[in-house]
Enzyme design. Structure first.
Site, PDB file in Angstrom:
ATOM      1  N   ASP A  13      21.695 -43.037  17.287  1.00  0.00           N
ATOM      2  CA  ASP A  13      20.732 -43.690  17.576  1.00  0.00           C
ATOM      3  C   ASP A  13      19.165 -42.467  17.232  1.00  0.00           C
ATOM      4  OD1 ASP A  13      18.329 -45.163  17.576  1.00  0.00           O
ATOM      5  OD2 ASP A  13      19.521 -47.074  18.494  1.00  0.00           O
ATOM      6  N   CYS A  53      15.215 -49.934  14.154  1.00  0.00           N
ATOM      7  CA  CYS A  53      16.919 -50.132  14.500  1.00  0.00           C
ATOM      8  C   CYS A  53      17.203 -50.925  12.861  1.00  0.00           C
ATOM      9  CB  CYS A  53      17.764 -50.231  15.560  1.00  0.00           C
ATOM     10  SG  CYS A  53      16.327 -48.575  16.678  1.00  0.00           S
ATOM     11  N   ASP A 315      21.541 -44.586  12.534  1.00  0.00           N
ATOM     12  CA  ASP A 315      20.760 -45.530  11.678  1.00  0.00           C
ATOM     13  C   ASP A 315      19.311 -44.982  11.127  1.00  0.00           C
ATOM     14  OD1 ASP A 315      19.678 -45.203  14.408  1.00  0.00           O
ATOM     15  OD2 ASP A 315      19.591 -47.269  15.272  1.00  0.00           O
ATOM     16  N   HIS A 316      18.295 -43.705  11.593  1.00  0.00           N
ATOM     17  CA  HIS A 316      17.991 -43.323  11.191  1.00  0.00           C
ATOM     18  C   HIS A 316      17.037 -42.599  11.802  1.00  0.00           C
ATOM     19  CE1 HIS A 316      16.082 -45.268  14.817  1.00  0.00           C
ATOM     20  NE2 HIS A 316      16.002 -45.838  14.698  1.00  0.00           N
TER      21      HIS A 316
END
Length: 521
Positions: A13, A53, A315-316
């Site tokens: 994450d 997210c 996710d990013h």
């Protein structure tokens, strides 16, 4: 039943794509991820398609772009009409197991009024069996129970353990994030999920499995356990990307000016704090890397590596002080460039091992890649393409993209902040980015009088501090031509990825129903 193949789908994450020592990062060290990449393929030009997210994971899990799935914010329901990677795995005989979270907001039409899932954006993606479910917004309660069982005095909210140790020596001589957290590294959230996965594999790894291990770190809080709190010095942090001052950054665009004024999003202005924040982020990444190493060792030692597809991504990304910002947002590259490592155990992938791919890949490609390995049909909804040709050592297919696309919504259905601040409706609170080989173009849904478009020359201005479409720009015809070309690319992208559920079907007077869905892919 599924073939004798296993899937281990790992998400980290908020991990920046440039933060791998395998890609030559000058500070952070990632020996476990580097070793994993040597066993497979490292995609060095990989992009998330949305932030934060929930929206980014909607793209990742369904293989669709945001303008298709319309999951815009943390809390925007994911339409139940979309299939996803877990449901597709079920169709071919797997029972997908989740460790962690998926940040999926339930479709309210599928649950009764008053259902508790309507009060959280951190639901479980349909199709997964949550073996360990640990929502962040609830304080990571599963981690808290695990800590309690190991003798840790856990407060009511386990996240309070991220508060700094009181009176830690020399803390005053460093930035605020330097002092260590109140739990030991061997009991971190990374170790908690890793051990749960290892225990499950030791009991169930003798039959085909699909495991999704979703690790929360290096997501904030911006604090690390002892040993990782001071692993990297603030003095080792290199120069930041962006303008020399926040005021100059804000002058580039109204959205930048707005973001810089949001608490928790604007980076510290004091140099020591800004550098320490980045150094602490690097320490969090190394803690994750060290925490993952025993899991990869277990796969090798148990022999499961010989039959397990490993897909690792994020996710990013994280702004990390670049452009004077933190978190993940807007049109900035740092929020969307993420790592991707794919390890295909099959013999036909031997030619690709250790390869670094620089072709443009995106989160929407992950679902088709996993489907190909499982022997599942790639759904018509998917906007991405399988990465199997790259894992086999082949060149990029003829159709392959040379431009990354990502989207971001800054709508606020609860407080209507943008509506009040800029006088625009929620439908105007969006942007789309076309990031090609030479230029990056940003188009806003709002009028250009409110949010003018942006154009950056990536060769002459890799830090993206000079908007070629800005007021007073003297770039001339070449600039206008580049902007026109980029805007046409965005339009073509939207047209090619438009809704197509029945678009490949045709009712013929003689032949009846004619299905040509394959032609769309």
């Amino acid at each position: 039943m599924p073939p004798g193949r296993n899937v281990l789908f790992i998400t980290l994450d908020q991990w920046r794509g440039d933060c791998l020592s395998a890609l030559g990062h000058p500070v952070v060290e990632t020996p476990a991820l580097d070793a994993l990449a040597r066993r497979g393929v490292l995609f060095a030009n990989h992009w998330a398609n949305a932030a934060p997210c929930g929206p980014s994971r909607a793209c990742l899990y369904t293989g669709t772009y945001q303008h298709r799935n319309r999951s815009l914010l943390n809390g925007t329901p994911l339409d139940a009409r979309f299939t996803n990677v877990a449901l597709l795995a079920r169709e071919v005989g797997y029972e997908p197991v989740l460790f962690g979270y998926t940040d999926t907001s339930v479709d309210p039409r599928t649950v009764p009024p008053g259902d508790p899932r309507l009060h959280s954006y951190e639901g479980v993606l349909p199709g997964f069996v949550p073996f360990v479910e640990d929502p962040w917004e609830q304080g990571s309660p599963a981690w808290g129970r695990w800590l309690t069982a190991r003798g840790i005095d856990v407060p009511g909210n386990p996240h309070e353990l991220y508060e700094p140790m009181e009176g830690f020596p020399e803390a005053d001589a460093h930035g605020w994030t330097w002092a260590p957290a109140r739990f030991p590294a061997e009991l971190s959230q990374t170790v908690f999920i890793r051990e749960a996965v290892k225990d499950w594999l030791s009991e169930h790894g003798d039959r085909p499995f699909f495991v999704h291990a979703s690790f929360i770190r290096p997501h904030p809080p911006r604090r690390n356990p002892l040993g990782y709190h001071d692993l990297y010095s603030a003095d080792a942090v290199g120069p930041f990307t962006g303008c020399p001052t926040p005021d100059e950054e804000a002058a580039i665009h109204p959205l930048a000016a707005s973001a810089l004024g949001v608490a928790g999003v604007g980076a510290p202005h004091e140099e020591r704090e800004r550098r320490q924040t980045r150094a602490t982020y690097y320490g969090a990444q190394r803690e994750v890397d060290d925490g993952l190493a025993p899991l990869f060792d277990y796969l090798n030692e148990s022999g499961l590596a010989d039959s397990t597809l490993v897909v690792l991504t994020s996710d990013h990304g994280e702004m990390g002080g670049d452009h004077w910002l933190l978190e993940k947002l807007g049109y900035w590259d740092e929020s969307y460039a993420v790592p991707l490592i794919v390890v295909d155990p099959r013999a036909e992938a031997d030619a690709g091992r250790g390869r670094v791919v620089h072709a443009v890949t995106e989160s929407v490609d992950v679902l088709p890649t996993i489907c190909e390995f499982m022997g599942a049909e790639v759904p018509l909804q998917a906007d991405g393409w399988s990465l199997a040709p790259f894992t086999r050592g082949e060149p990029a297919p003829a159709h392959w993209r040379d431009t990354a696309h990502f989207e971001w919504s800054f709508a606020d259905p609860v407080n209507r902040a943008a509506e009040r601040a800029f006088g625009i409706p929620m439908s105007h609170c969006a942007l789309a980015v076309s990031r090609g080989p030479a230029y990056k173009f940003v188009q806003f849904a709002a009028s250009s009088d409110v949010f003018p478009p942006l154009l950056f020359d990536l060769r002459a201005d890799p830090g993206q501090v000079r908007n070629l479409l800005g007021i007073g720009s003297t770039e001339g015809d070449d600039c206008r031509e580049a902007a026109w070309t980029a805007s046409q690319d965005l339009l073509r992208w939207h047209m090619r990825t438009a809704e197509r559920t029945l678009s490949g079907s045709f009712l013929h007077p003689d032949r009846g129903l004619v299905e040509t869905q394959d032609a769309w892919r």
